[in-house]
Structure formats: structure tokens, C-alpha cells
Enzyme design. Structure first.
Site, PDB file in Angstrom:
ATOM      1  N   ASP A 163      -4.238   3.214   0.427  1.00  0.00           N
ATOM      2  CA  ASP A 163      -5.292   2.262   0.081  1.00  0.00           C
ATOM      3  C   ASP A 163      -6.493   3.087  -0.361  1.00  0.00           C
ATOM      4  O   ASP A 163      -6.326   4.207  -0.832  1.00  0.00           O
ATOM      5  CB  ASP A 163      -5.594   1.344   1.271  1.00  0.00           C
ATOM      6  CG  ASP A 163      -6.129  -0.027   0.850  1.00  0.00           C
ATOM      7  OD1 ASP A 163      -7.057  -0.066   0.028  1.00  0.00           O
ATOM      8  OD2 ASP A 163      -5.617  -1.041   1.340  1.00  0.00           O
ATOM      9  N   HIS A 200      -6.079   3.491  -3.647  1.00  0.00           N
ATOM     10  CA  HIS A 200      -6.533   2.356  -4.441  1.00  0.00           C
ATOM     11  C   HIS A 200      -7.869   2.667  -5.103  1.00  0.00           C
ATOM     12  O   HIS A 200      -8.161   2.154  -6.175  1.00  0.00           O
ATOM     13  CB  HIS A 200      -6.642   1.113  -3.565  1.00  0.00           C
ATOM     14  CG  HIS A 200      -5.314   0.545  -3.174  1.00  0.00           C
ATOM     15  ND1 HIS A 200      -5.177  -0.628  -2.468  1.00  0.00           N
ATOM     16  CD2 HIS A 200      -4.059   0.990  -3.401  1.00  0.00           C
ATOM     17  CE1 HIS A 200      -3.896  -0.883  -2.266  1.00  0.00           C
ATOM     18  NE2 HIS A 200      -3.203   0.100  -2.815  1.00  0.00           N
TER      19      HIS A 200
END
Length: 577
Positions: free
Chosen positions: A317, A351
Site C-alpha cells: 500500500d 500505492h
């Protein structure tokens, strides 16, 4: 033969070898326990900072040392060493603190509860693996995703402590594979079949694997990973599997140092300092599987005075993420993240390379990011929030960033994170020039991003070069883009923004127009270079457009700039050589 005595002798002999092999290391640790704050690399970190940044005093650890083997620990990866860790830390606590040495080996343990004045030093070759038995992690009151909630205790946990450090070249592994759900789309068919064969259950569509029914029930009762409408501890116990902790939780701690180890495979976020002060993270590696849900690398939340440098991230992430609480809980806490330096870091996957938000309700201010490299992060520089958050993000300085192979936006400001923007609603039809759209009044719930400076940024390969999306009721304000060189499929989009300065930007794009402005005000473009002279290069739309000045390095023809019918042409000034 006395089998028990023979076994005891082998264990004692093994412990002695660890002790003798560590004598040289102990002398080194003893000489370094009082951390010097004037090293050359630390001093360089403070150079070129645009705001007044206090020098951070690193932890001072008392000159006491114990080795985990002295308390019965066995490094075979099977023996549970929780008692040994507890006894070793208690022994240091009696002495006022000191260093706990973890030698080479595989050390299985339950959660480690920290004390003040503690250094955990892992030798090269030391691997600390946290137990997969979730009953070892009691439920506690904590914060996750910016909200006050109840979750399982973290594998490494400390609250309201001072002088904590993690040093050495060892590895901490959070056994995250037993905690996380996994999406089918993120695995190969072979890996997916192996995962299913390991147990667990699938959702009705067969697209997501869950460790247990309790986990799936917990997700159904939750919004953004935080359960709602649960009032009793018994209800939380029913969904214990879902309440996966962050791996390293440091709450309201002061004088914290992380220098050297690797932290990997976390149940949720990996390292989460919350409301901490005087924090240094350097020479550290953070790793999570790329498919790990909520597998953030480092989440700095409501912290004051932080250094992050010479670190590597490869996670599932956001890699380096800056937060300050979410919505009502974050606003009531009211603690900004402030005085933060990030330098010389590499992000291989994530991310976002460096992200602010979306939980930024307490605000973020005074942040410097420079000399970082992002390789294959979904987004490079990521700023995100949405209505309901509140909070102010301001005085952010980013420079000297290199990126390659960015699947979406190299630079992204999105104040509709998790929702649809006005421009997206317009594209879906039914609305003309934003008429009929209910724009809320500005309130404490309105997020604000302003005074953000980005310069000397290079990107080779992205879907979108620059994406600037503010709110109609609260535009992005005073955003400076200078010396930017990006090769991308699409160029720059700027919507609901006020006071945008663009100077010496080169956009090499596959699609045109390279620049698109919608309801943008007080935009200055200097040293514009148009690379495709006979095609529309800039489009300007929106009835709220005001004062856009374009200064080009060459002659601009009538095809290069397209002005929408709803734009006052007198608001556009074009100067070309």
C-alpha cells in the site's frame, strides 16, 4: 545415560556460544548506547530545509546489556520465546533500562511490550518471527485508519514511553499471511489455488479469500477496516480474526530511533508512530508482499519532529504515508503532523511513494521531501483527502525526485478520494457547466491544501503526469510546479485550483492536449515549450476560470490553445516569442 542432564548440557553449551560470540558486539554497543547527535550524515539531513526544524536528540540508553539466551530463549523457530523476552525486558527495567541483544537465529515469540530506556539490538542473521496464534494478541483500545477503535495488540507495542531504539541488521517478521485477506486479482492462478488449499473461506463471488468466517463477518460490519455499531467486548471477540494489528505500534512516545533492521510481512500497516515526538528512522528496510491489503510501510500520524532518511520500501500500500487522524476523531484529537524531513529514500513498490492523507483531519505542516526515487509505485507523490475530513495541509516542500514506470499519476492531488469529482460527474452527463451540483458550504469538515512547492522532478513513464483536483468550495491554493520533466501518456489536468504557478515544465505526452484547465484561477505558466505545434496543446474550460497567463518560449498559433465557450476570453493572457 541421564537424558535430561544431557539435554540441559546442550542448551547451556548453546547459550554459552551465543554469549561468547557476542562479547565483541557488547563492547561496541556499550560504546554507542549514548547516541551522538552530531554525526556527519545527520547534520547533512538538516541542510536546505525551508522551515525552522529543531535538531532531534536521539535516545540515550543506559549502559546495561542482556542477551535473550540468558533467559532461556531458543532460536529454532519452533520454541515460543515470549517468556524469555518478557523476563529479559523486565530485568533491564529493574536496572533503569539498557540493551537487549538478539543474536543470530530464528526467534519465535508473541508480542513484545516495550519499556522506556530500551534498545532492542538484532545481530545480522537474527530473525524474530511473531506467533501465528492470534490468542497471544489481546484486544486493546487503539487507533486504526485514523479512528479510535479496538484491535489486537501489535507484535511490537509501546505507549507513553521515552528513549526507545531498534538497532542492528536483523529482521522482524509479523506473520502477516495468517491475518490478511487476499484478492484473487492480485495472485497468479497457481498461487491462488495454493492459498485456497491452505484453508479459509471465499466470498460469494469467489474473488476474495478470508482466513476465517470471523474475519469475513468483521469486514461486513466495518467501514474502511474499522467496525461500527459494536458496543461490547464480546462482539469484538467474535471478529478477533478481522482485528489485525499494525506490526509496530508506538503511541505517545518520545525520543525514538529505528536504525538498521528490516521490518516485514505485517498484519496491517508495518510501522505506525502515533502522537510521537522526536522520531528518527534511518538505514531501515520495510517490506510487505505487493498484494497485501493495507500493507503500508510507514505511517507517521500526528507526530512532531521526525527524520526519515536512507530507507528502502517495497510494500503493498502507501510506502511513506503522513496522517493526522480521520474525520471527527481526528479533529477532536487536533494534533497535526509537523516538522518532518524525508530524504534519500527508495520506494520499489507501493500505492504511493510519499503520500499525505487521506486521514489528515488534524493537519500536516512543515514537511520537506528530497532526493527520493520511486520505481513502479502506483502513484509517485500522492496528496489525498475528501469532504468530511477537515484539516489543513500546508508548507510542503518537495524536490529532486526521480520516478520510473508509474502506472497512474506521477503527481496527484485528489480531494475526491473515494468519491467522484465535479468533472467526473459532468463527463457522465446530465449537468451543464456544473449547474445543479450541490456544493456544500465551507466548514470544519472541509479539507484544505495550500502552499505546496514541487521542483526538480523527473518521471519516465506514467499514465498521467500531473493531476490537480481541488474542491469547488475549497480550491487547491498556491501550488508551485517548477523544473518538471515528465514523459507520460497524458499530461497535466488542473481543476478547481487557485494560484497555480507552472515554470519550466516539459511534458512529453502521447495524448493531447498536454494541459487541461477547468475552473482554475490565477494560473501562471512560464517558459512553456510546445512540442507538437500544429495540435491543441492547452484546453481551458469552466465558467469560473479567471486570470490565466501563458508565457511561451516560441510562437503560439491559434490551434495550440483551445478556450471553451463558457470561458471569458478576457481572462486569458497569452505571450509568445
Amino acid at each position: 545415560m541421564n537424558t535430561e542432564n544431557t539435554k540441559t548440557g546442550r542448551i547451556r553449551g548453546r547459550r554459552m556460544r551465543y554469549i561468547m560470540g557476542s562479547l565483541g558486539l557488547l563492547l561496541l554497543i556499550a560504546s554507542c548506547n549514548t547516541t551522538q547527535n552530531n554525526s556527519t550524515d545527520t547534520q547533512n539531513i538538516y541542510q536546505g530545509i525551508e522551515f525552522q526544524m529543531p535538531e532531534i536528540a536521539e535516545p540515550i540508553i543506559p549502559d546495561n546489556t542482556v542477551i535473550i539466551t540468558e533467559f532461556g530463549a531458543i532460536p529454532d523457530g519452533q520454541h515460543l520465546n515470549s517468556d524469555a523476552f518478557t523476563k529479559a525486558i523486565a530485568e533491564l527495567d529493574k536496572k533503569g533500562g539498557g540493551t537487549l541483544v538478539i543474536p543470530k537465529g530464528i526467534w519465535l515469540t508473541g508480542p513484545i511490550q516495550l519499556i522506556s530506556n530500551l534498545n532492542i539490538h538484532t545481530e545480522a542473521g537474527a530473525l524474530v518471527i511473531f506467533s501465528t496464534d492470534k490468542s497471544h494478541y489481546p484486544l486493546i483500545e487503539t487507533s486504526f485508519e485514523g479512528n479510535n477503535t479496538i484491535r489486537c495488540m501489535s507484535p511490537i507495542y509501546g505507549k507513553k514511553l521515552a528513549n526507545i531504539s531498534f538497532t542492528g541488521k536483523g529482521v522482524f517478521d509479523g506473520s502477516g499471511e495468517v491475518w490478511r485477506h487476499v484478492k484473487k486479482s492480485k495472485l497468479t492462478s497457481s498461487d491462488w489455488n495454493t492459498l485456497i488449499a491452505s484453508g479459509g473461506i471465499l466470498n460469494e463471488s469467489g474473488t476474495t479469500w478470508y482466513p476465517s468466517e470471523g474475519f469475513m463477518k468483521g469486514e461486513q460490519l466495518s467501514e474502511m477496516n474499522v467496525p461500527s455499531n459494536i458496543t461490547s467486548i464480546d462482539q469484538y471477540e467474535e471478529i478477533r480474526d478481522f482485528l489485525r494489528p499494525v506490526m509496530v505500534s508506538l503511541v505517545e512516545c518520545k525520543q525514538v530511533l529505528i536504525d538498521g533492521p528490516t521490518f516485514q510481512n505485517s498484519p496491517a500497516w508495518c510501522i505506525h508512530p502515533l502522537m510521537c515526538e522526536n522520531l528518527v528512522i534511518k538505514n531501515t528496510t520495510v517490506r510487505n508482499p505487493w498484494f497485501s491489503q493495507n500493507g503500508d510501510g510507514l505511517d507517521i500520524e500526528s507526530c512532531k519532529n521526525t527524520l526519515i532518511y536512507n530507507c528502502n520500501f517495497d510494500v503493498g500500500d502507501d510506502a511513506i504515508c503522513i496522517k493526522s487522524g480521520k474525520d471527527k476523531d481526528g479533529r477532536e484529537r487536533g494534533i497535526a503532523t509537523e516538522n518532518l524531513i524525508v530524504k534519500n529514500c527508495i520506494v520499489y513498490h507501493g500505492h504511493g511513494g510519499v503520500t499525505i492523507g487521506s486521514e489528515m483531519s488534524g493537519g500536516v505542516k512543515n514537511m520537506h521531501v528530497s532526493n527520493c526515487t520511486f520505481m513502479g509505485t502506483d502513484v509517485g507523490l500522492r496528496f489525498k483527502s475528501n469532504r468530511g475530513r477537515g484539516g489543513i495541509v500546508e508548507n510542503i516542500y518537495v524536490s529532486d525526485i526521480q520516478m520510473i514506470n508509474i502506472p497512474t499519476n506521477a503527481i496527484s492531488f485528489n480531494l475526491y478520494y473515494g468519491g467522484r469529482s465535479v468533472s467526473e460527474m459532468l463527463e457522465e452527463g446530465g449537468l451543464l457547466n456544473g449547474e445543479g451540483i450541490n456544493i456544500p458550504a465551507v466548514s470544519e469538515k472541509t479539507p484544505q491544501f495550500k502552499n505546496i512547492f514541487l521542483k526538480n522532478i523527473t518521471c519516465r513513464g506514467a499514465l498521467q503526469g500531473v493531476y490537480l483536483q481541488g474542491l469547488p468550495e475549497m480550491n487547491l491554493e498556491n501550488i508551485v510546479l517548477k523544473n518538471i520533466d515528465i514523459k507520460a501518456t497524458n499530461g497535466l489536468q488542473c481543476m478547481d485550483a487557485n494560484g497555480i504557478s507552472i515554470e519550466n515544465i516539459r511534458l512529453t505526452t502521447k495524448n493531447l492536449p498536454a494541459y487541461h484547465f477547468y475552473n482554475s484561477k490565477n494560473v501562471s505558466i512560464k517558459e512553456l515549450e510546445i512540442t507538437q505545434k500544429e495540435n491543441p496543446y492547452i484546453t481551458i474550460e469552466g465558467s469560473k476560470t479567471e486570470k490565466i497567463k501563458i508565457e511561451a518560449n516560441q510562437q503560439i498559433n491559434t490551434n495550440n490553445i483551445v478556450i471553451g465557450k463558457n470561458v471569458n476570453s478576457e481572462a486569458i493572457e497569452i505571450i509568445s516569442q
